[in-house]
Scaffold this motif. Structure first.
Motif, PDB file in Angstrom:
ATOM      1  N   ALA A  37      -1.940   2.597  -0.009  1.00  0.00           N
ATOM      2  CA  ALA A  37      -2.111   1.419  -0.860  1.00  0.00           C
ATOM      3  C   ALA A  37      -2.222   0.140  -0.048  1.00  0.00           C
ATOM      4  N   LEU A  38      -1.772   0.150   1.214  1.00  0.00           N
ATOM      5  CA  LEU A  38      -1.837  -1.040   2.057  1.00  0.00           C
ATOM      6  C   LEU A  38      -3.025  -0.997   3.013  1.00  0.00           C
ATOM      7  N   THR A  39      -3.996  -0.145   2.729  1.00  0.00           N
ATOM      8  CA  THR A  39      -5.202  -0.095   3.550  1.00  0.00           C
ATOM      9  C   THR A  39      -6.415  -0.371   2.674  1.00  0.00           C
ATOM     10  N   ARG A  67     -13.822   5.170   7.760  1.00  0.00           N
ATOM     11  CA  ARG A  67     -12.682   4.512   8.381  1.00  0.00           C
ATOM     12  C   ARG A  67     -11.980   3.604   7.400  1.00  0.00           C
ATOM     13  N   ARG A  68     -10.678   3.393   7.634  1.00  0.00           N
ATOM     14  CA  ARG A  68      -9.873   2.492   6.810  1.00  0.00           C
ATOM     15  C   ARG A  68      -9.130   1.532   7.726  1.00  0.00           C
ATOM     16  N   LEU A  69      -8.903   0.324   7.236  1.00  0.00           N
ATOM     17  CA  LEU A  69      -8.176  -0.695   7.983  1.00  0.00           C
ATOM     18  C   LEU A  69      -6.853  -0.987   7.308  1.00  0.00           C
ATOM     19  N   ARG A  70      -5.818  -1.251   8.099  1.00  0.00           N
ATOM     20  CA  ARG A  70      -4.537  -1.668   7.545  1.00  0.00           C
ATOM     21  C   ARG A  70      -4.640  -3.113   7.101  1.00  0.00           C
ATOM     22  N   HIS A  71      -4.114  -3.411   5.918  1.00  0.00           N
ATOM     23  CA  HIS A  71      -4.134  -4.769   5.398  1.00  0.00           C
ATOM     24  C   HIS A  71      -2.894  -5.492   5.911  1.00  0.00           C
ATOM     25  N   LEU A  72      -3.078  -6.567   6.680  1.00  0.00           N
ATOM     26  CA  LEU A  72      -1.977  -7.332   7.248  1.00  0.00           C
ATOM     27  C   LEU A  72      -1.821  -8.635   6.483  1.00  0.00           C
ATOM     28  N   ASP A  73      -0.607  -8.921   6.026  1.00  0.00           N
ATOM     29  CA  ASP A  73      -0.318 -10.177   5.348  1.00  0.00           C
ATOM     30  C   ASP A  73       0.290 -11.130   6.372  1.00  0.00           C
ATOM     31  N   LEU A  74      -0.562 -11.718   7.219  1.00  0.00           N
ATOM     32  CA  LEU A  74      -0.078 -12.573   8.296  1.00  0.00           C
ATOM     33  C   LEU A  74       0.491 -13.883   7.780  1.00  0.00           C
ATOM     34  N   SER A  75       0.025 -14.346   6.646  1.00  0.00           N
ATOM     35  CA  SER A  75       0.532 -15.612   6.103  1.00  0.00           C
ATOM     36  C   SER A  75       1.819 -15.415   5.315  1.00  0.00           C
ATOM     37  N   ARG A  76       2.257 -14.162   5.096  1.00  0.00           N
ATOM     38  CA  ARG A  76       3.473 -13.840   4.354  1.00  0.00           C
ATOM     39  C   ARG A  76       3.459 -14.481   2.968  1.00  0.00           C
ATOM     40  N   SER A  77       2.326 -14.385   2.279  1.00  0.00           N
ATOM     41  CA  SER A  77       2.179 -15.011   0.989  1.00  0.00           C
ATOM     42  C   SER A  77       2.875 -14.224  -0.131  1.00  0.00           C
ATOM     43  N   LEU A  78       3.048 -12.913   0.048  1.00  0.00           N
ATOM     44  CA  LEU A  78       3.701 -12.100  -0.976  1.00  0.00           C
ATOM     45  C   LEU A  78       5.178 -11.965  -0.638  1.00  0.00           C
TER      46      LEU A  78
END
Length: 96
Positions: free
Chosen positions: A51-53, A79-90
């Motif tokens: 769910a996080l990709t 291919r799949r990419l990992r979703h990164l929340d770099l801004s820490r919005s959630l």
């Protein structure tokens, strides 16, 4: 009463036990003499949580007009990419 500590089996080139954040290497070769890396023992070694990709779009060597601009590209495994929340919005959601 003293608890028995588990002994950690390290490769012959690793010189420090697991409690340290950095891993230093014994100089088995000249290139490893001052080698220091960050320990990643605590990171998840399995596949990423689905769910996080998200799917990675592949172009197959075509540009925006659809013409081949890079030859010998295309096909391959999806291919799949990992979703990164770099801004820490959630708030309160664990990220990959």
């Amino acid at each position: 009463r003293r608890l028995a500590q588990r002994q950690v089996v390290l490769s012959p080139s690793v010189s420090r036990p697991r409690g340290y954040a950095m891993k230093t290497y014994n100089p088995v070769t000249p290139g490893q003499r001052h080698r220091v890396t960050v320990r990643r023992d605590h990171l998840w070694r399995g596949k990423p949580f689905r769910a996080l990709t998200k799917g990675k779009r592949s172009t197959g060597g075509r540009n925006n007009t659809g013409r081949v601009t890079a030859f010998h590209r295309g096909g391959g495994h999806k291919r799949r990419l990992r979703h990164l929340d770099l801004s820490r919005s959630l708030q309160g959601v664990q990220g990959v």
